[in-house]
Design an enzyme around this catalytic site. Structure first.
Site, PDB file in Angstrom:
ATOM      1  CG  ASP A  44      20.646  37.779 -26.110  1.00  0.00           C
ATOM      2  OD1 ASP A  44      19.692  38.193 -26.938  1.00  0.00           O
ATOM      3  OD2 ASP A  44      20.954  38.766 -25.627  1.00  0.00           O
TER       4      ASP A  44
ATOM      5  CD  GLU B  86      15.796  37.149 -26.159  1.00  0.00           C
ATOM      6  OE1 GLU B  86      15.187  38.355 -25.512  1.00  0.00           O
ATOM      7  OE2 GLU B  86      17.011  37.451 -25.651  1.00  0.00           O
TER       8      GLU B  86
ATOM      9  CG  ASP C 296      25.004  41.122 -25.123  1.00  0.00           C
ATOM     10  OD1 ASP C 296      23.731  41.066 -25.437  1.00  0.00           O
ATOM     11  OD2 ASP C 296      25.860  41.866 -25.016  1.00  0.00           O
TER      12      ASP C 296
END
Length: 169
Positions: A9, A69, A142
């Site tokens: 991420d 992502e 996260d």
């Protein structure tokens, strides 16, 4: 054969990572954490630090595949541009290591993990801990998001692999 999937991420201050092992429909948590980048450093130094940390993570965790992502576009174009730069570095590190890299939209990640593309962060975190009971509930947000990216890839990797072989991503 089990496949080690590293979910990332991306962020310029904090990049979350989550490592899972997928064998058929079975998923197992293998690690999670965050990479922190000094905010006071010049942009080029921050990007270089991020690249080194992701490269070291890949060397240490030895994933077979990496899932990242896609950029979430927000209202501030400057923030979006900076996030794009960080994301580029995060894409580069596994590519330089010769690993296959797959990208997933935030809504697809949420839909794959929770069942709806507009799930709240809390719902994603709850489902990650349900799907990966070995993962601690106190994993940073996260890192939980990165585990969700890895889970999404585990669910979609057959189709993603066929698309990559055909030239699409």
């Amino acid at each position: 054969m089990a496949v080690r999937i590293l979910g990332l991420d991306p962020g310029l201050r904090v990049t979350g990572w989550g490592l899972i092992e997928a064998e058929g429909n079975r998923l197992a948590h293998r690690g999670a954490g965050v990479l922190r980048i000094a905010e006071a450093a010049p942009m080029a130094a921050r990007l270089a630090d991020l690249f080194e940390q992701v490269s070291d993570l890949i060397d240490g965790q030895a994933p077979h595949e990496v899932a990242i992502e896609e950029v979430f576009v927000n209202r501030n174009p400057t923030s979006t541009l900076k996030l794009g730069q960080a994301r580029g570095v995060v894409l580069l590190a596994p590519a330089r290591a010769g690993l296959p890299v797959f990208e997933y939209a935030p809504n697809l990640i949420k839909k794959s993990v929770v069942g709806t593309g507009h799930a709240a962060k809390e719902q994603v975190a709850m489902m990650v801990s349900t799907l990966l009971p070995e993962a601690r509930r106190d994993v940073p947000a996260d890192a939980t998001d990165a585990l969700a990216v890895a889970i999404c890839h585990a669910h979609h990797r057959g189709a993603a692999g066929r698309a990559a072989a055909g030239g699409g991503r």
